[in-house]
Design an enzyme around this catalytic site. Structure first.
Site, PDB file in Angstrom:
ATOM      1  N   GLY A  61     101.983 -44.003  22.723  1.00  0.00           N
ATOM      2  CA  GLY A  61     101.778 -43.581  21.339  1.00  0.00           C
ATOM      3  C   GLY A  61     101.260 -42.166  21.209  1.00  0.00           C
ATOM      4  O   GLY A  61     100.701 -41.796  20.172  1.00  0.00           O
ATOM      5  N   HIS A 109      98.955 -36.215  30.573  1.00  0.00           N
ATOM      6  CA  HIS A 109      99.164 -37.575  31.070  1.00  0.00           C
ATOM      7  C   HIS A 109      98.360 -37.831  32.343  1.00  0.00           C
ATOM      8  O   HIS A 109      98.508 -38.886  32.970  1.00  0.00           O
ATOM      9  CB  HIS A 109     100.652 -37.808  31.377  1.00  0.00           C
ATOM     10  N   SER A 156     109.252 -49.192  26.157  1.00  0.00           N
ATOM     11  CA  SER A 156     109.377 -47.834  25.624  1.00  0.00           C
ATOM     12  C   SER A 156     109.705 -46.846  26.732  1.00  0.00           C
ATOM     13  O   SER A 156     110.512 -45.919  26.536  1.00  0.00           O
ATOM     14  CB  SER A 156     108.070 -47.439  24.929  1.00  0.00           C
ATOM     15  N   TYR A 166      96.619 -48.801  20.345  1.00  0.00           N
ATOM     16  CA  TYR A 166      97.819 -48.620  19.523  1.00  0.00           C
ATOM     17  C   TYR A 166      97.942 -49.746  18.505  1.00  0.00           C
ATOM     18  O   TYR A 166      98.284 -49.514  17.342  1.00  0.00           O
ATOM     19  CB  TYR A 166      99.048 -48.603  20.435  1.00  0.00           C
ATOM     20  N   ARG A 203     111.428 -44.197  18.549  1.00  0.00           N
ATOM     21  CA  ARG A 203     112.299 -45.358  18.704  1.00  0.00           C
ATOM     22  C   ARG A 203     111.994 -46.349  17.581  1.00  0.00           C
ATOM     23  O   ARG A 203     112.479 -46.194  16.479  1.00  0.00           O
ATOM     24  CB  ARG A 203     112.094 -45.980  20.092  1.00  0.00           C
ATOM     25  N   GLY A 263     108.499 -48.129  17.580  1.00  0.00           N
ATOM     26  CA  GLY A 263     107.048 -48.041  17.397  1.00  0.00           C
ATOM     27  C   GLY A 263     106.404 -49.318  16.926  1.00  0.00           C
ATOM     28  O   GLY A 263     105.277 -49.303  16.419  1.00  0.00           O
TER      29      GLY A 263
END
Length: 335
Positions: free
Chosen positions: A81, A141, A171, A229, A301, A303
């Protein structure tokens, strides 16, 4: 031989092809490796896995990135996210300026909030980062333990968004199919799932990655915030207020009455961002000198929470749930 690359020379992204090739060969020969997903191999460095493109950026960031106390770092595992978090955070910090909505009309959120590790692929990365005015809003990341030492010393704010690994895996597989890095064909779903469960994925193991930030948030709550998320989807306004409070930019009663909070929630919603022209076409490059790129539309995409049900078998879901329970439950982190 599992060797820490801190003992190696800095990875020079610019320079002769011969030198670059020499450094890459040294990296590959000194680290454990496993089958990659869109490249031939992943390489294990400081207990996490990277492709060569990412690894070069990691080493550059650790050696050259100078954090400031005023920095805000959005640090996440891939496909949890981050695009949404970038849009929300950028809007919170720029809400007093006219036209933050316009920024997303012409730019993808990743163009507004750069990655520190992929700055290695800019023409003059140190100067580029150094010239950014404070407070800098950046992303990464990298796992918590692998962040540049200057980040830990600076006391800057770190925000991490975490997500159910079942949705993360789905995802990731959708994104991998649209990422351009090398000519190797993408890994199959079966191979990728087995690899993911074993902890071998980009910046994996997933559970170790998010656990690092979770523990840090418990130990240093004024400096590290973890957002789920699922909570962000359930009550976006409340989580945006929580994020603004953490960043020292709380919404005033007047701002809420004027609808500024609601405007940020709407402007940054996945559906709204997905339908903006800036995200319907064009390609995002991971650094000006990088060969890695992805269509901007790939960042949007569905979500949805629980979309994994449309892609994973019951057995696959149960396996991921069992690993998650074993790895995270004792630390109080659940989905």
């Amino acid at each position: 031989m599992d060797r820490d690359l801190s003992s190696l020379e800095a990875v020079e992204v610019e320079g002769s092809d011969e030198r670059t090739q020499h450094v890459q060969e040294e990296l590959m020969s000194s680290l454990p490796r496993a089958k990659g997903w869109i490249t031939d191999h992943f390489y294990e460095y400081q207990d996490f896995w990277y492709d060569m493109h990412f690894l070069r950026g990691v080493i550059w960031a650790q050696q050259h990135f100078e954090a400031r106390p005023s920095d805000i770092l959005l640090a996440t595992f891939p496909k949890t996210g981050l695009t949404w978090l970038k849009a929300l955070t950028y809007s919170i910090l720029n809400r007093e300026r006219d036209g933050f909505e316009h920024a997303f009309a012409v730019k993808n959120p990743h163009e507004c909030v750069p990655y520190i590790e992929f700055h290695a692929y800019e023409k003059d990365p140190v100067s580029s980062l150094g010239s950014m005015p404070s407070p800098r809003l950046l992303s990464t990341h990298l796992p918590y333990g692998s962040l540049p030492e200057t980040v830990h010393r600076s006391g800057c704010k770190i925000v991490c968004i975490v997500r159910d690994p079942k949705d993360v895996f789905v995802s990731m597989m959708s994104f991998v199919g649209r990422l351009t890095l090398m000519n190797s064909p993408p890994v199959s779903w079966y191979e990728a799932f087995e690899s993911f469960c074993e902890g071998v994925s980009l910046v994996g193991p997933f559970w170790d990655h998010i656990l690092g930030y979770w523990k840090a948030s418990l130990e240093h709550p004024k400096n590290v915030l973890v957002v789920k998320y699922e909570d962000l989807k359930r009550d976006t306004s409340e989580q945006v207020r929580r994020l603004a409070d953490f960043l020292g930019r709380p919404f005033s009663s007047e701002e809420i009455e004027k609808g500024i909070l609601c405007n940020i929630v709407y402007t940054c919603s996945i559906d709204n961002l997905k339908n903006m022209d800036a995200n319907k076409c064009g390609v995002f490059h991971f650094g000006a000198l990088s060969s890695a790129s992805v269509e901007k539309s790939a960042y949007f995409r569905r979500g949805e929470v629980g979309d994994w049900k449309n892609h994973l078998s019951v057995e696959m879901a149960e396996r991921l749930d069992e690993i998650t329970k074993r790895k995270l439950d004792s630390h109080g982190l659940t989905f």
